[in-house]
Scaffold this motif. Structure first.
Motif, PDB file in Angstrom:
ATOM      1  N   ILE A  47       5.148   7.109   0.825  1.00  0.00           N
ATOM      2  CA  ILE A  47       3.817   6.528   0.946  1.00  0.00           C
ATOM      3  C   ILE A  47       3.957   5.183   1.644  1.00  0.00           C
ATOM      4  CG2 ILE A  47       1.898   5.540  -0.370  1.00  0.00           C
ATOM      5  CD1 ILE A  47       2.541   7.737  -2.474  1.00  0.00           C
ATOM      6  N   PRO A  48       3.214   5.006   2.745  1.00  0.00           N
ATOM      7  CA  PRO A  48       3.371   3.737   3.457  1.00  0.00           C
ATOM      8  C   PRO A  48       2.985   2.572   2.560  1.00  0.00           C
ATOM      9  CG  PRO A  48       1.523   5.025   4.357  1.00  0.00           C
ATOM     10  CD  PRO A  48       2.220   5.880   3.347  1.00  0.00           C
ATOM     11  N   ARG A  49       3.815   1.560   2.533  1.00  0.00           N
ATOM     12  CA  ARG A  49       3.580   0.454   1.611  1.00  0.00           C
ATOM     13  C   ARG A  49       3.168  -0.830   2.311  1.00  0.00           C
ATOM     14  NH1 ARG A  49       7.576  -1.629  -1.253  1.00  0.00           N
ATOM     15  NH2 ARG A  49       6.203  -2.101  -2.977  1.00  0.00           N
ATOM     16  N   GLY A  50       3.086  -0.774   3.625  1.00  0.00           N
ATOM     17  CA  GLY A  50       2.762  -2.005   4.326  1.00  0.00           C
ATOM     18  C   GLY A  50       4.010  -2.861   4.443  1.00  0.00           C
TER      19      GLY A  50
END
Lengths: 372, 372
Positions: free
Chosen positions: B299-302
């Motif tokens: 999941i992209p977390r920034g």
């Protein structure tokens, strides 16, 4: 002193010595009542000393002088929706039903049921702020209050949109409700205090701190029937509010943007994972908020097209006319599976409508008008 | 003549006298076999005359000369996924398992399983075409074929993206597979015929007509494991393909755009109604297409933030430091609920990291670095 008065004073004192969203304390108060918790904490060596130093009557009087009231469970103004916080799982160790809310302004908290929270990036783009103002104005005009946090970017635009249509708007602050943060929004916050409501769980005079922003976000989500997120990067604070909206079973919505914009990545993730429903306008947000039968939109169908006015027969014929090079009416008839004579007459009628045209000697082809 | 040969010839003849996606006929062929239907139709006064005039051997030989093969159920090359069309509900009176597909090019239809269809507006914006090319290239590089319709706009960009990474690409046309439509894409379609596959249910020489576009769209959806829609206005033809993907239980995905762009309105509607899942990249499309365990994205977390490197204690302290005016360490300690001495030491460490700063004589406040 009535029981209600004693409860209120105990809450003022407890609020003064604890932080907003202190889960354990708030659960205790919800379970046993503020007076019981207050009495028990008086016995604690260090906390008891601080607690007994608070003068709640004086605090209430000082607050009243500057137009601040303290709304607690049991008050007519207490919105029952806040009690949903009692069973919601904490987020980042913050949670619970607030011990009370400090409120400044004419709008009563029990009258903002069905309101919409509009939250998003502080570093919003004009795409985001224009949309936020527009969406807030549309929802405000439909008679629903707009709740936000008075921050830079989307928050400010949401309040501005509500103010523009004279809709009630509520600013929930992380600092005390008697203070202003950010300072640049001093005029807007004063306006909201005059026409709407400025709300805080933080005691009067309290400074804005991260722990208080996190606690504040749950109040924004809980006060509203739904939350719409407009522009939030992957780790934006707005996602904390979104998280609360989800835990509280509120309607969670997101407005998409270009996938090339990092400012929308957090919103896209909420939609992608099914946490939020995609909305593109205030009308769509109203539809999702509305009780059944209320604000149900017609499914947008796009512009009417020339085909729409045609009979079933005319469409059948049209669908069998070539797009590029022309074909004689007998071959159109074969493709359509219809008698040649009927097709010929129909083609002449379609020519009058500008839907087909003759392609030199090759026969009929679609006119540009009919391509879609 | 083998049974398979007889079946193939019957199919060539039937294809010649009927239109693609003719539901009743195709259902009959699926149920009773092509030879039985062929024999029955020979008895029909008008159809029988046309049917007996077809010379299927000659058609196959002529087709072979120009590099066209006719792939039918039972062939090794027949992709079983097309049989899903047998039970899918018709859309706009088109449906059914194709009687056969005319194919030109080295890529075999049974080898494009797991492919991705990329469809969208002909009048796409550069936002849409850039994304389509990019997404197709990413999915192509992962070894999946890209299926589209060779039309203007998104279709062309999708093929272009696949060609750029030398991934197999399949163009399903509404005209005969020996023809080119639109003419402007002549070079691209020739390239696909040389390196990928040009496919059509329409007989060789057949012209593009609306009825054939509608039939064609179901082949695009059926050949692919999933369909992604990029830019489609509310009544775009791409939504017809999306509809088919849904009926065929394929993975349906949509790439959002600015809600101010009419070109994305159809996609937003698909996502909003839950028909399509929002994706923002080829990686996300791959994740949805992938078998379990395959292509599962983190999941992209920034971006990492300064807070990420801190201990639990440091974060507790940091969360209690004011954002605006400073506060002495004893007041930070009280808010954090931690011993004053421990907080003081921690604040000094946070100052070294640039997370907090002294605000004149007022004490500690957050440094800009730590605001998020």
């Amino acid at each position: 002193m009535t029981a209600a008065e004693a409860d209120r004073l105990a809450r003022v004192a407890l609020a003064r010595i604890t932080e907003p969203g202190h889960v354990r304390l708030l659960d205790l108060v919800s379970d046993s009542g503020a007076e019981v918790v207050h009495a028990r904490l008086l016995d604690h060596p260090e906390i008891g000393r601080r607690l007994s130093a608070v003068e709640p009557e004086r605090e209430l009087a000082a607050a009243a002088k500057i137009g601040l009231r303290f709304v607690v469970p049991g008050d007519d103004e207490w919105p029952p929706v806040l009690d949903d916080l009692r069973t919601a799982e904490p987020v980042q160790e913050r949670g619970g039903v607030p011990i009370g809310l400090w409120v400044r302004g004419p709008v009563r908290l029990d009258e903002v049921g069905g309101s919409l929270a509009v939250v998003g990036a502080r570093t919003a783009t004009t795409y985001g702020t224009d949309l936020a103002a527009d969406l807030a104005a549309t929802v405000g005009e439909a008679g629903r209050a707009i709740v936000s946090g008075a921050a830079f970017g989307i928050d400010f635009a949401a309040h501005r949109g509500a103010v523009a249509v004279e809709a009630p708007t509520v600013a929930v602050l992380a600092c005390g409700a008697d203070r202003v943060y950010p300072q640049a929004h001093h005029q807007m916050i004063d306006h909201i205090a005059a026409e709407g409501a400025v709300v805080s769980e933080t005691v009067p005079g309290g400074a804005p701190m991260r722990i208080r922003f996190l606690s504040r976000n749950r109040i924004i989500a809980a006060l509203s029937a739904g939350t719409v997120v407009i522009e939030a990067a992957l780790r934006s604070g707005a996602l904390n509010t979104a998280n609360w909206a989800g835990r509280l079973n509120r309607t969670l919505m997101g407005v998409p943007g270009p996938v090339t914009s990092a400012s929308s990545a957090g919103v896209h993730q909420l939609i992608r994972t099914g946490a939020a429903t995609l909305v593109t306008s205030g009308e769509e947000a109203l539809e999702l908020l509305g009780a059944s039968g209320e604000h149900v939109l017609d499914i947008p169908r796009g512009k009417d097209r020339p085909r729409d006015g045609l009979s079933h027969l005319q469409r059948q014929v049209l669908d069998a006319v070539p797009v590029a090079r022309g074909a004689p009416s007998v071959s159109v008839a074969r493709v359509a599976g219809l008698p040649a004579e009927e097709v010929h007459t129909t083609l002449l009628g379609l020519e009058v409508r500008g839907m087909v045209e003759l392609d030199g000697d090759d026969g009929w082809r679609l006119a540009a008008l009919a391509h879609d």
